[in-house]
Design an enzyme around this catalytic site. Structure first.
Site, PDB file in Angstrom:
ATOM      1  N   ASP A  31       0.852  -1.367   0.116  1.00 51.12           N
ATOM      2  CA  ASP A  31       0.066   0.054   0.001  1.00 51.12           C
ATOM      3  C   ASP A  31       0.854   1.261   0.011  1.00 51.12           C
ATOM      4  OD1 ASP A  31      -3.339   0.418   0.981  1.00 51.12           O
ATOM      5  OD2 ASP A  31      -2.054   2.030   0.915  1.00 51.12           O
ATOM      6  N   ASN A  32       0.400   2.413  -0.612  1.00 52.54           N
ATOM      7  CA  ASN A  32       1.116   3.750  -0.309  1.00 52.54           C
ATOM      8  C   ASN A  32       0.329   4.468   0.581  1.00 52.54           C
ATOM      9  OD1 ASN A  32      -1.250   4.156  -1.899  1.00 52.54           O
ATOM     10  ND2 ASN A  32      -0.370   5.421  -3.387  1.00 52.54           N
ATOM     11  N   ASP A  74       4.512   3.037  -3.764  1.00 45.52           N
ATOM     12  CA  ASP A  74       3.198   3.449  -4.938  1.00 45.52           C
ATOM     13  C   ASP A  74       3.417   2.709  -6.057  1.00 45.52           C
ATOM     14  OD1 ASP A  74       1.459   4.517  -6.248  1.00 45.52           O
ATOM     15  OD2 ASP A  74       2.282   6.650  -6.175  1.00 45.52           O
ATOM     16  N   ILE A  75       2.506   1.845  -6.632  1.00 42.68           N
ATOM     17  CA  ILE A  75       2.534   1.020  -7.713  1.00 42.68           C
ATOM     18  C   ILE A  75       2.097   1.672  -8.913  1.00 42.68           C
ATOM     19  CG2 ILE A  75       2.777  -1.295  -6.424  1.00 42.68           C
ATOM     20  CD1 ILE A  75      -0.248  -1.522  -7.544  1.00 42.68           C
ATOM     21  N   THR A 157     -16.633  -3.135  -9.781  1.00 40.94           N
ATOM     22  CA  THR A 157     -18.113  -2.515  -9.028  1.00 40.94           C
ATOM     23  C   THR A 157     -19.117  -2.504  -9.911  1.00 40.94           C
ATOM     24  OG1 THR A 157     -18.820  -0.670  -8.193  1.00 40.94           O
ATOM     25  CG2 THR A 157     -17.362  -0.370 -10.045  1.00 40.94           C
ATOM     26  N   SER A 192     -20.697   7.757 -12.149  1.00 34.74           N
ATOM     27  CA  SER A 192     -19.596   8.748 -11.754  1.00 34.74           C
ATOM     28  C   SER A 192     -18.356   8.619 -12.203  1.00 34.74           C
ATOM     29  CB  SER A 192     -19.299   8.646 -10.055  1.00 34.74           C
ATOM     30  OG  SER A 192     -18.388   7.467  -9.916  1.00 34.74           O
ATOM     31  N   TYR A 194     -15.469   7.900 -10.994  1.00 33.73           N
ATOM     32  CA  TYR A 194     -14.838   6.780 -10.125  1.00 33.73           C
ATOM     33  C   TYR A 194     -15.295   5.485 -10.913  1.00 33.73           C
ATOM     34  CZ  TYR A 194     -15.251   2.777  -7.383  1.00 33.73           C
ATOM     35  OH  TYR A 194     -15.078   1.385  -7.192  1.00 33.73           O
ATOM     36  N   HIS A 195     -16.428   5.405 -11.108  1.00 33.20           N
ATOM     37  CA  HIS A 195     -17.172   4.120 -11.743  1.00 33.20           C
ATOM     38  C   HIS A 195     -16.541   4.069 -13.024  1.00 33.20           C
ATOM     39  CE1 HIS A 195     -20.062   4.555  -8.357  1.00 33.20           C
ATOM     40  NE2 HIS A 195     -20.117   3.109  -8.170  1.00 33.20           N
ATOM     41  N   LYS A 198     -13.371   2.347 -13.420  1.00 28.97           N
ATOM     42  CA  LYS A 198     -13.477   0.923 -13.269  1.00 28.97           C
ATOM     43  C   LYS A 198     -13.876   0.211 -14.566  1.00 28.97           C
ATOM     44  CE  LYS A 198     -13.022  -0.533  -9.423  1.00 28.97           C
ATOM     45  NZ  LYS A 198     -11.903  -0.839  -8.716  1.00 28.97           N
ATOM     46  N   ASN A 253     -23.056   2.178   6.260  1.00 25.06           N
ATOM     47  CA  ASN A 253     -22.280   2.322   7.675  1.00 25.06           C
ATOM     48  C   ASN A 253     -22.552   3.829   8.024  1.00 25.06           C
ATOM     49  OD1 ASN A 253     -20.948   0.125   7.229  1.00 25.06           O
ATOM     50  ND2 ASN A 253     -18.864   0.864   6.501  1.00 25.06           N
ATOM     51  N   VAL A 267     -31.295  10.231   2.912  1.00 27.92           N
ATOM     52  CA  VAL A 267     -31.714   9.705   1.975  1.00 27.92           C
ATOM     53  C   VAL A 267     -31.552  10.661   0.743  1.00 27.92           C
ATOM     54  CG1 VAL A 267     -33.358   8.625   0.901  1.00 27.92           C
ATOM     55  CG2 VAL A 267     -33.535   8.036   3.249  1.00 27.92           C
ATOM     56  N   TYR A 268     -30.898  10.204  -0.247  1.00 29.73           N
ATOM     57  CA  TYR A 268     -30.763  11.283  -1.455  1.00 29.73           C
ATOM     58  C   TYR A 268     -32.011  10.981  -2.259  1.00 29.73           C
ATOM     59  CZ  TYR A 268     -25.599  11.630   0.052  1.00 29.73           C
ATOM     60  OH  TYR A 268     -24.363  11.943   0.585  1.00 29.73           O
TER      61      TYR A 268
HETATM   62  N1  USQ Z   1     -26.967   7.436  -0.957  1.00 28.88           N
HETATM   63  C1  USQ Z   1     -27.736   8.221  -0.002  1.00 28.88           C
HETATM   64  N2  USQ Z   1     -27.355   8.691   0.986  1.00 28.88           N
HETATM   65  C2  USQ Z   1     -26.140   8.732   1.549  1.00 28.88           C
HETATM   66  C3  USQ Z   1     -25.247   7.979   0.914  1.00 28.88           C
HETATM   67  C4  USQ Z   1     -25.574   7.442  -0.348  1.00 28.88           C
HETATM   68  O1  USQ Z   1     -29.062   7.939  -0.316  1.00 28.88           O
HETATM   69  O2  USQ Z   1     -25.788   9.375   2.742  1.00 28.88           O
HETATM   70  C5  USQ Z   1     -27.246   6.563  -1.859  1.00 28.88           C
HETATM   71  C6  USQ Z   1     -26.397   7.049  -3.108  1.00 28.88           C
HETATM   72  O3  USQ Z   1     -26.917   7.944  -3.782  1.00 28.88           O
HETATM   73  C7  USQ Z   1     -26.389   5.605  -3.961  1.00 28.88           C
HETATM   74  C8  USQ Z   1     -26.530   4.445  -2.874  1.00 28.88           C
HETATM   75  O4  USQ Z   1     -27.176   5.198  -1.589  1.00 28.88           O
HETATM   76  O5  USQ Z   1     -27.904   5.736  -4.739  1.00 28.88           O
HETATM   77  C9  USQ Z   1     -25.093   3.854  -2.604  1.00 28.88           C
HETATM   78  O6  USQ Z   1     -24.276   4.936  -2.271  1.00 28.88           O
HETATM   79  P1  USQ Z   1     -22.849   4.622  -1.654  1.00 28.88           P
HETATM   80  O7  USQ Z   1     -22.274   6.026  -1.392  1.00 28.88           O
HETATM   81  O8  USQ Z   1     -23.038   3.656  -0.460  1.00 28.88           O
HETATM   82  O9  USQ Z   1     -22.294   3.824  -2.827  1.00 28.88           O
HETATM   83  P2  USQ Z   1     -21.317   4.439  -4.337  1.00 28.88           P
HETATM   84  O10 USQ Z   1     -21.134   5.698  -4.257  1.00 28.88           O
HETATM   85  O11 USQ Z   1     -22.003   3.669  -5.321  1.00 28.88           O
HETATM   86  O12 USQ Z   1     -20.074   3.514  -4.013  1.00 28.88           O
HETATM   87  C10 USQ Z   1     -19.537   2.402  -3.091  1.00 28.88           C
HETATM   88  C11 USQ Z   1     -18.246   2.420  -2.814  1.00 28.88           C
HETATM   89  C12 USQ Z   1     -17.404   2.108  -4.046  1.00 28.88           C
HETATM   90  C13 USQ Z   1     -18.119   0.825  -4.783  1.00 28.88           C
HETATM   91  C14 USQ Z   1     -19.557   0.843  -4.943  1.00 28.88           C
HETATM   92  C15 USQ Z   1     -20.199  -0.255  -5.473  1.00 28.88           C
HETATM   93  O13 USQ Z   1     -17.604   3.707  -2.443  1.00 28.88           O
HETATM   94  O14 USQ Z   1     -16.050   1.777  -3.970  1.00 28.88           O
HETATM   95  O15 USQ Z   1     -17.649   0.747  -6.060  1.00 28.88           O
HETATM   96  O16 USQ Z   1     -20.229   1.521  -3.405  1.00 28.88           O
HETATM   97  S1  USQ Z   1     -21.575   0.080  -6.468  1.00 28.88           S
HETATM   98  O17 USQ Z   1     -22.547   1.309  -5.990  1.00 28.88           O
HETATM   99  O18 USQ Z   1     -22.585  -1.098  -6.655  1.00 28.88           O
HETATM  100  O19 USQ Z   1     -21.009   0.468  -7.624  1.00 28.88           O
END
Ligand code: USQ
Length: 394
Positions: A31-32, A74-75, A157, A192, A194-195, A198, A253, A267-268
């Protein structure tokens, strides 16, 4: 068997290192310190302080007699990445220069994992794109040149698929077009940056498997929740990091922490967003089972790494119920969605592959939430309300 865990200081990396180690594998943890440095830089307030990776490896050794070798580097630097396979350390401050040999398996978690981080501003977008693609490309070439038979297990993801109006297959889809048929990667459309990185690194590795006969497994994981794993239960200093902030905290979490802090659940938007969720204990089982079942050379295996699906509204209600049992009165707040995402959509991802390999799921229940509440509330005085919602928009 020797496994390299890249990104071993992260939320999933350290528990994965312990999991392979207790199964008798020879583990090298790399890890870095990106994640912990980013948490400090952005002042996101982790729930509790984290011992260094070396301190945790030392503690693990004292408790179990199993050695986890730690390399801090750092790889994204090609020479450092290649040194993992040659043993030639390009930096002279490394305490331990012994080379433990080539790995059979490489678990690749070494990426910037947060959607909000990737869209904070141009700088963080650039860090995300540069880091995630460089690391994957460095790794692909290092494996091709120096360790071509190793099995590369890359964390993908579920967000790569987005929320299409058809069932989501496990990685591949058969398409019939104008009377002819072929199989393709299932369409990707991330919401996003980030996604999107991936998706791009999946494409890099798919190129590598087709062109140089690499063996790659891509684990399309949903948002993970949880703190303790069976290994960390031996000593609380072995616990993984825990974020509840808007940048690095995943939704379950966050909700648990908000419930304890008396902060209305964030809830967004409409809250109809559905995702596939997984307990951190099951992440470990999945990565391990995938590692034990490598694809043939030249094949890219893809699994959807989720155990069940929920809408955000359902998660909020479940949190409310579980927290009520623990004596917390929780309110649910619908706030303007800072993200661009569908809030009401069809969602039916297939996820049979890892179950077929023997993964035994831990489902999300009021009891499992209560267990998390009991752990998080021990650190209640550390919870910072100011980091819970800052409104990072895109
Ligand atoms: N959300 C809320 N309220 C919050 C936080 C999130 O309503 O306070 C909603 C988001 O809008 C989203 C869902 O909950 O619709 C999931 O959000 P998240 O922040 O738990 O997850 P996400 O941003 O998608 O990213 C997380 C990890 C990422 C992983 C991904 C899996 O940070 O590393 O790749 O989950 S996935 O979502 O299936 O792509």
């Amino acid at each position: 068997m020797h496994v390299l865990i890249l990104g071993a200081d992260g939320y999933l990396g350290w528990p994965t290192a312990m999991y392979f180690s207790q199964k008798g594998w020879n583990v090298t943890a790399v890890d870095n310190y990106f994640r912990r440095n980013a948490c400090t830089e952005l002042d996101v307030g982790m729930l509790y302080p984290l011992p260094s990776l070396q301190e945790r490896a030392q503690l693990w050794y004292e408790l179990t007699g199993h050695e986890i070798k730690v390399i801090i580097g750092d790889i994204a630097e090609p020479e450092i990445c290649r040194s993992l396979f040659t043993g030639t350390r390009p930096y002279n401050w490394a305490k331990d220069t012994s080379f433990t040999g080539l790995p059979e398996v490489i678990v690749h978690y070494a990426e910037q994992p947060s959607a909000p981080y990737s869209l904070l501003n141009y700088h963080y977008a650039d860090v995300t794109v540069t880091n995630n693609l460089r690391v994957t490309n460095n790794l692909m070439f290092a494996v091709r040149d120096l360790c071509p038979t190793a099995h590369l297990v890359k964390l993908g993801t579920m967000g790569e698929y987005g929320t299409p109006n058809i069932d989501i297959e496990e990685g591949w889809i058969d398409i019939e077009h104008k009377g002819r048929k072929d199989t393709f990667l299932f369409p990707r459309q991330a919401s996003s940056l980030y996604h999107t990185t991936k998706i791009m690194d999946t494409d890099l590795l798919w190129f590598g498997t087709r062109t140089w006969n690499l063996r790659v497994t891509d684990l399309m994981q949903g948002p993970v929740y949880g703190i303790d794993t069976y290994e960390s239960e031996q000593n609380e200093r072995l616990r993984t990091l825990f974020n509840y902030d808007e940048i690095f905290g995943t939704v379950i979490n966050r909700f648990i922490t908000q419930a304890i802090a008396g902060y209305p659940l964030t809830v967004y938007g409409k809250g109809g967003q559905q995702r596939g969720y997984i307990n951190i204990k099951d992440t470990l089982q999945c990565v391990y089972k995938a590692a034990e079942n490598p694809p043939d050379a030249g094949r890219l295996k893809i699994y959807n790494q989720i155990m069940e699906t929920y809408s955000v509204n359902e998660l909020a209600e479940l949190t409310q119920k579980a927290a009520r049992k623990a004596g917390y009165k929780v309110t649910i707040n619908h706030i303007d969605n800072p993200r661009k995402e569908a809030e009401d959509h069809y969602y039916n991802p297939q996820h049979q592959g890892l179950l077929d390999l023997g993964v035994l799921p831990h489902y999300l229940t009021e009891e499992s939430m209560l267990e998390m509440i009991r752990t998080v509330e021990k650190f209640r005085k550390n919870i910072r309300k100011d980091v819970i919602f800052r409104g990072i928009k895109w």
